[in-house]
Design an enzyme around this catalytic site. Structure first.
Site, PDB file in Angstrom:
ATOM      1  N   HIS A 206       0.784  -1.240   0.000  1.00  0.00           N
ATOM      2  CA  HIS A 206       0.000   0.000   0.000  1.00  0.00           C
ATOM      3  C   HIS A 206       0.814   1.287   0.000  1.00  0.00           C
ATOM      4  CE1 HIS A 206       1.049  -0.195   4.247  1.00  0.00           C
ATOM      5  NE2 HIS A 206       0.659   1.047   4.375  1.00  0.00           N
TER       6      HIS A 206
HETATM    7  N1  UDP Z   1      -3.442  -5.529   8.989  1.00  0.00           N
HETATM    8  C1  UDP Z   1      -4.709  -6.033   9.214  1.00  0.00           C
HETATM    9  N2  UDP Z   1      -5.443  -6.412   8.131  1.00  0.00           N
HETATM   10  C2  UDP Z   1      -4.987  -6.334   6.838  1.00  0.00           C
HETATM   11  C3  UDP Z   1      -3.667  -5.835   6.642  1.00  0.00           C
HETATM   12  C4  UDP Z   1      -2.936  -5.426   7.735  1.00  0.00           C
HETATM   13  O1  UDP Z   1      -5.146  -6.139  10.357  1.00  0.00           O
HETATM   14  O2  UDP Z   1      -5.718  -6.680   5.907  1.00  0.00           O
HETATM   15  C5  UDP Z   1      -2.647  -5.091  10.156  1.00  0.00           C
HETATM   16  C6  UDP Z   1      -1.290  -5.712  10.269  1.00  0.00           C
HETATM   17  O3  UDP Z   1      -1.344  -6.897  11.005  1.00  0.00           O
HETATM   18  C7  UDP Z   1      -0.472  -4.659  10.975  1.00  0.00           C
HETATM   19  C8  UDP Z   1      -1.122  -3.381  10.554  1.00  0.00           C
HETATM   20  O4  UDP Z   1      -2.386  -3.710  10.003  1.00  0.00           O
HETATM   21  O5  UDP Z   1      -0.575  -4.775  12.363  1.00  0.00           O
HETATM   22  C9  UDP Z   1      -0.230  -2.741   9.528  1.00  0.00           C
HETATM   23  O6  UDP Z   1      -0.846  -1.708   8.979  1.00  0.00           O
HETATM   24  P1  UDP Z   1      -0.361  -1.068   7.598  1.00  0.00           P
HETATM   25  O7  UDP Z   1       0.354  -2.075   6.798  1.00  0.00           O
HETATM   26  O8  UDP Z   1      -1.570  -0.423   7.039  1.00  0.00           O
HETATM   27  O9  UDP Z   1       0.595   0.097   8.094  1.00  0.00           O
HETATM   28  P2  UDP Z   1       2.145   0.203   8.399  1.00  0.00           P
HETATM   29  O10 UDP Z   1       2.483  -0.810   9.449  1.00  0.00           O
HETATM   30  O11 UDP Z   1       2.886   0.001   7.133  1.00  0.00           O
HETATM   31  O12 UDP Z   1       2.302   1.596   8.914  1.00  0.00           O
END
Ligand code: UDP
Length: 348
Positions: A206
């Site tokens: 994403h």
């Molecule tokens: N996550 C979730 N469902 C999904 C994809 C990700 O619950 O379909 C959770 C994942 O386990 C993690 C968090 O969302 O804890 C990560 O969020 P994201 O990838 O949006 O953000 P980033 O960590 O890159 O800031």
């Protein structure tokens, strides 16, 4: 009684706040007021986490999303300022590296309200990432910097930030332990998708740097398809990525695209997967917590210890560092307690 205003708005912030807000609720001397900026608003990107993880209801829903970075951040600042003038908190709490983080920190700092930053000190050293700008600025505005790793403490030191810096471990580890205990009883995702443990890979994608550059996006799609030749891939697709895939009419061979899933589903999917492909910050570590190998679909990562320990590799490198070992960072699953105790020290 002291008041903390917590500003959240994006999926990873809901998950981290679930840990910390639960602990703050148990503190008789603290009132926590939540602001949801609205940055993520789809039910499966927001509401599902409030329900599953029992996150207290935000007192304020700002409903601000979309637009350019300047517009979104500016609108958030205006709305957050109004709330802070009304609530007059003793401290504000922000998480991570989104526009909601920066808007909250900048507004509060200008009102002389101390800012506590959870997940401070992370750096990709890539200023083309909006997240990197948000992190650097938020750290420089914060009075309390709660760092997940030794490297993040050193990053701050290099920028001259030494006061108020605390190494507390990673609240995502606390969250993973909490989810792990409950996920099996609360999710049927493997049955629903007809998956056998170990027989598939999991993918998420994403980051704007990947979705917004057409050539790069196509190269990543081909990389994912090549990986899918080894084992079918399950891909919960972020709304931003879905939009890009749909606008191009791009289908992914060997990949089952599904809607974003809740936290329990995600942990069961990860726990059963053979490998993770991701550009998510949180998921790189969650893969390690489940002791699953990860390929990071980025050219650099803030979570360098996952590379050094051989559990993660950048898609640009051919092999993992060997031998695989345990990571000393990330704490003992009680980072939330350490953070709350530091916040209490600051307030009383
Ligand atoms: N996550 C979730 N469902 C999904 C994809 C990700 O619950 O379909 C959770 C994942 O386990 C993690 C968090 O969302 O804890 C990560 O969020 P994201 O990838 O949006 O953000 P980033 O960590 O890159 O800031």
């Amino acid at each position: 009684m002291k008041k903390i205003v917590t500003i959240i708005g994006a999926r990873p912030q809901f998950i981290k706040a679930a840990v910390v807000s639960r602990l703050l609720q148990n503190e008789a001397t603290i009132e926590e007021v939540l602001i949801h900026t609205g940055q993520h608003f789809d039910a499966n990107m927001s509401e599902i986490f409030f329900q599953e993880l029992d996150i207290p209801r935000p007192r304020y829903d700002l409903n601000i999303s979309g637009g350019g970075h300047g517009q979104m951040t500016g609108r958030m600042m205006e709305a957050v300022e109004e709330v802070l003038l009304k609530e007059i908190p003793d401290l504000i709490l922000v998480y991570g590296d989104t526009n909601s983080t920066l808007a909250g920190a900048l507004t509060a700092a200008k009102m002389h309200i101390p800012v506590a930053h959870i997940e401070a000190g992370l750096r990709s050293f890539n200023r083309r990432m909006p997240e990197e700008i948000n992190r650097v600025l938020t750290d420089h505005l914060s009075a309390i910097l709660l760092c997940p790793t030794q490297t993040s403490v050193e990053n701050l030191e290099r920028e001259g930030i030494r006061e108020g810096v605390h190494l507390v471990g990673d609240v995502m580890f606390d969250a993973t332990l909490f989810a792990g205990e409950q996920a099996k009883g609360r999710s049927k995702i493997l049955q629903t998708l007809g998956l056998a443990e170990g027989g598939y890979g999991l993918c998420t994608l994403h980051r704007a740097e990947n979705t917004d550059d057409p050539e790069r996006f196509e190269t990543i799609c081909r990389f994912i398809e090549a990986e899918a030749e080894n084992a079918p891939i399950i891909f919960p697709v972020h709304p931003r990525t879905r939009q890009v895939l749909e606008s191009k009419g791009r289908k992914l061979r060997g990949v089952t695209c599904i809607e974003p899933v809740g936290y329990f589903d995600l942990h069961l999917l990860l726990g059963g997967a053979e490998i993770l492909l991701t550009d998510s910050g949180g998921l790189q570590k969650e893969a390690y917590f489940h002791r699953k190998p990860c390929i990071t679909l980025r050219d650099e990562t803030e979570w360098v210890e996952t590379l050094d320990a051989g559990w993660n590799r950048l898609w640009t490198s051919k092999s993992y560092i060997e031998p695989r070992r345990t990571i000393a960072d990330y704490g003992d699953g009680h980072s939330g307690e350490k953070m709350v105790s530091l916040l209490l020290d600051q307030l009383f």
